[in-house]
Design a protein around this motif. Structure first.
Motif, PDB file in Angstrom:
ATOM      1  N   UNK A 120       0.833  -1.207   0.000  1.00 50.78           N
ATOM      2  CA  UNK A 120       0.000   0.000   0.000  1.00 50.78           C
ATOM      3  C   UNK A 120       0.861   1.247   0.000  1.00 50.78           C
ATOM      4  N   UNK A 121       1.988   1.165   0.728  1.00 45.61           N
ATOM      5  CA  UNK A 121       2.901   2.299   0.766  1.00 45.61           C
ATOM      6  C   UNK A 121       3.403   2.642  -0.625  1.00 45.61           C
ATOM      7  N   UNK A 122       3.786   1.614  -1.359  1.00 47.54           N
ATOM      8  CA  UNK A 122       4.334   1.909  -2.693  1.00 47.54           C
ATOM      9  C   UNK A 122       3.244   2.489  -3.587  1.00 47.54           C
ATOM     10  N   UNK A 123       1.996   1.971  -3.451  1.00 51.47           N
ATOM     11  CA  UNK A 123       0.893   2.524  -4.236  1.00 51.47           C
ATOM     12  C   UNK A 123       0.643   3.976  -3.845  1.00 51.47           C
ATOM     13  N   UNK A 124       0.632   4.244  -2.518  1.00 49.05           N
ATOM     14  CA  UNK A 124       0.355   5.601  -2.046  1.00 49.05           C
ATOM     15  C   UNK A 124       1.439   6.566  -2.503  1.00 49.05           C
ATOM     16  N   UNK A 125       2.689   6.098  -2.458  1.00 48.55           N
ATOM     17  CA  UNK A 125       3.789   6.968  -2.908  1.00 48.55           C
ATOM     18  C   UNK A 125       3.668   7.266  -4.394  1.00 48.55           C
ATOM     19  N   UNK A 126       3.327   6.217  -5.173  1.00 46.78           N
ATOM     20  CA  UNK A 126       3.159   6.428  -6.624  1.00 46.78           C
ATOM     21  C   UNK A 126       2.037   7.404  -6.899  1.00 46.78           C
ATOM     22  N   UNK A 179       2.078  -8.461  -7.471  1.00 48.91           N
ATOM     23  CA  UNK A 179       1.384  -7.301  -6.900  1.00 48.91           C
ATOM     24  C   UNK A 179       1.370  -6.144  -7.898  1.00 48.91           C
ATOM     25  N   UNK A 180       2.540  -5.868  -8.455  1.00 51.62           N
ATOM     26  CA  UNK A 180       2.678  -4.754  -9.402  1.00 51.62           C
ATOM     27  C   UNK A 180       1.748  -4.948 -10.603  1.00 51.62           C
ATOM     28  N   UNK A 181       1.747  -6.186 -11.130  1.00 51.77           N
ATOM     29  CA  UNK A 181       0.911  -6.497 -12.289  1.00 51.77           C
ATOM     30  C   UNK A 181      -0.568  -6.351 -11.931  1.00 51.77           C
ATOM     31  N   UNK A 182      -0.942  -6.921 -10.773  1.00 53.16           N
ATOM     32  CA  UNK A 182      -2.352  -6.878 -10.359  1.00 53.16           C
ATOM     33  C   UNK A 182      -2.799  -5.438 -10.133  1.00 53.16           C
ATOM     34  N   UNK A 183      -1.953  -4.656  -9.495  1.00 50.38           N
ATOM     35  CA  UNK A 183      -2.300  -3.262  -9.189  1.00 50.38           C
ATOM     36  C   UNK A 183      -2.514  -2.474 -10.492  1.00 50.38           C
TER      37      UNK A 183
END
Lengths: 201, 416
Positions: free
Chosen positions: A143-149, B88-92
């Motif tokens: 989630x952190x990496x998503x939030x940072x992106x 994870x990266x692909x799914x996201x």
């Protein structure tokens, strides 16, 4: 209907058009800025969430062998450091963000090293509560990496918008400033990557 | 076998393996929504049986209909590991490209299965993080991973679908999911600006139009000026519904200006003094009997202006309120000829034209006028214009689309 009136009407209309246009741009800037701040709020949320999990982790391994290792001491000191560095979202500078990222990055790395060392402690791998915490920390890192992106994307949209001509004029009049980005963390790249999946099996 | 030979063999084998395996990017994964509105499973490599796809589709459709959750399944050989760091990266990326989950509650869930990397991941949307926390997702995987490890993908993936569904159909879950949630939108600000700009432009355009029409024939008669500007006023009236501000003000201003025009003093053509408008009773002296009749009938209105200094007279004729009821009498020339009656002389048939007689009477000279008009031939009406033709076929395979959800990165993944 006199000629003077016509000129006046046209001039007033032109001024009104400029005003309306400026108001529109200004409002868009406010919205974009708000989006950046919302994205930052998400980043902080996720860091807070991870911090809570780290606290739980430290608490749950108390009294176990791993608690006395250097890995654990590193996590605890990095945690203390990370809590001290905060960023004011409305007045964010590149230096502030960098310091924040460094402090949090240090915790990430300490955590990573600790989790790798878990391999050496079979009693932990059998502990259901501990393994659940693993899942939670993994989710938290994701989630952190998503939030940072998301934050970087929003900041990019906002920065591009305020720096385009003629928006930059309005931005400088009303003091809209460029927002810093999260840099790709060099140290984090070289840190051992925890393979949570292999831990679970 | 020497080391070199075995290395070569390994290389060959891995080459062969990669040649037979389909590697996907987010953009190349077939979107089930394109195929049909109630398809939820992307199974391009046939890893699960069609029976299993049908079963999962059934569960997903049930979720969509009952709790407004969108559950997508992507079952593929492999994703491009150079492009995406991990499952994870692909799914996201896939999740936020397809926008799984309806816009109201952002409740979407993606189950990703990649055979080569042995990845299974439940990826949750922002609105499902409460009902399907990572821990629950991990438990669901834990319960079904055995089947996947054994190679019974049908059973494992269907089991995951039913387990997910069981978390979402409880009463509390239903209440939460159907409550709805609306993300903030930035649209109104932009459209308001556009509206204001168009309103101001419309105002300026109408103003310039009115100005030009008004000043174009300043020296001609006022009646003509009023006639020329009446369409401009109508245009303003219509547009003031769209832009109450500022066109409504312009409309009212223009309307008052036009109705006041009759009362604006004329400068005397000889001595430039302001002339005076005579009242209806005073002006009778200056009107002919025919004109008096017209004034009384309101077919024409006469304004008479008198210069108080030099006695110069100016007359202005305006169309009256009842102008359309009357036509001009051919005998006396007054606009006082009124339609009295109509009489059919000869009925029109399908084969020949008919004829009718119209009677008019002049209110001034009292003379009657009779005119003959042709009644057009009758025409057979055809009841239905379209004889045959085919109806538009509905149904068939019309595709749907995902609702517009987004993920913040929730869910859990495992290797099987």
């Amino acid at each position: 209907m006199k000629k003077n009136t016509l000129t006046t009407v046209i001039v007033i209309a032109a001024l009104a058009l400029i005003a309306v246009w400026m108001v529109g741009r200004y409002n868009t800037m406010v919205t974009e800025q708000e989006n950046v701040e919302t994205a930052w709020g998400q980043v902080e949320n996720q860091y807070q969430r991870r911090m809570d999990l780290v606290n739980q982790l430290v608490g749950s391994v108390e009294g176990m062998a791993i608690h006395e290792t250097q890995y654990m001491t590193d996590v605890i000191s990095a945690r203390a450091k990370a809590t001290q560095v905060t960023v004011d979202p409305s007045n964010m500078t590149a230096e502030q963000l960098k310091a924040f990222q460094e402090a949090q990055g240090e915790l990430s790395q300490a955590l990573g090293r600790l989790l790798v060392s878990v391999e050496q402690y079979p009693e932990l791998k059998a502990d259901e509560h501990f393994m659940k915490l693993m899942t939670a920390i993994e989710g938290s890192e994701n989630r952190l990496s998503v939030a940072r992106n998301t934050f970087n994307e929003q900041a990019k949209v906002y920065n591009t918008y305020i720096r385009k001509f003629p928006n930059n004029i309005i931005a400088s009049i009303f003091g809209f400033e460029k927002r810093p980005y999260f840099e790709a963390d060099e140290a984090a790249k070289t840190a051992p990557k925890v393979d949570f999946k292999s831990l679970k099996n | 076998m020497s080391t070199r030979k075995s290395l070569l063999l390994v290389a060959l084998l891995s080459f062969a393996a990669s040649a037979f395996c389909n590697v996907y990017e987010v953009s190349t994964v077939p979107d089930p929504k394109v195929t049909c509105a109630d398809c939820w499973v992307s199974n391009p490599d046939g890893i699960v049986s069609t029976d299993c796809v049908d079963q999962i589709n059934f569960v997903a459709q049930y979720l969509k209909n009952n709790v407004n959750v969108e559950m997508a399944y992507v079952v593929i050989d492999a994703f491009d590991e150079d492009k995406y760091a991990d499952a994870f990266d692909f799914a996201q990326t896939l999740f936020n490209t397809w926008h799984i989950g309806s816009a109201e509650n952002n409740a979407g869930v993606l189950v990703l299965f990649a055979l080569q990397s042995r990845d299974i991941r439940i990826h949750t949307g922002g609105g499902l993080e409460g009902l399907l926390p990572d821990m629950e997702c991990d438990m669901i995987l834990e319960d079904n991973i055995g089947y996947l490890s054994e190679g019974d993908y049908d059973k494992g993936l269907y089991g995951i679908a039913t387990d997910i569904a069981s978390h979402l159909v409880t009463d509390e879950a239903q209440a939460e999911l159907l409550l709805g949630y609306k993300p903030e939108s930035t649209e109104p600000i932009k459209s308001r600006t556009r509206y204001m700009i168009i309103a101001i432009l419309a105002f300026v355009l109408l103003y310039v139009l009115a100005y030009r029409k008004w000043n174009a024939n300043k020296d001609e008669s006022r009646a003509k000026l009023l006639e020329d500007t009446s369409t401009t006023q109508t245009a303003m009236g219509c547009l003031s519904f769209l832009f109450p501000f500022p066109v409504l003000f312009l409309y009212l201003y223009f309307r008052i200006k036009r109705s006041n025009l009759r009362n604006v003093p004329y400068p005397c053509p000889k001595c430039r003094t302001d002339m005076k408008k005579l009242s209806d009773t005073d002006e009778i002296v200056y009107l002919s009997p025919a004109e008096q009749t017209e004034q009384k009938l309101e077919s024409q209105i006469y304004d008479v202006w008198l210069c108080p200094k030099c006695g110069e007279v100016h007359r202005e004729i305006y169309p009256g309120k009842k102008m359309k009821h009357y036509s001009t009498c051919h005998t006396c020339g007054a606009r006082a000829l009124e339609f009295i009656s109509v009489r059919t002389i000869k009925q029109a048939t399908y084969t020949s034209e008919g004829e009718k007689e119209l009677t008019f009477k002049c209110h001034h000279c009292g003379k009657e006028e009779v005119t003959h008009r042709i009644i057009p031939m009758l025409v057979h009406s055809s009841s239905s214009s379209s004889g045959g033709g085919y109806g538009r076929s509905s149904g068939g395979s019309s595709g749907g689309s995902w609702g517009g959800g987004s993920s913040f990165g929730g869910g859990a993944g495992r290797k099987f």
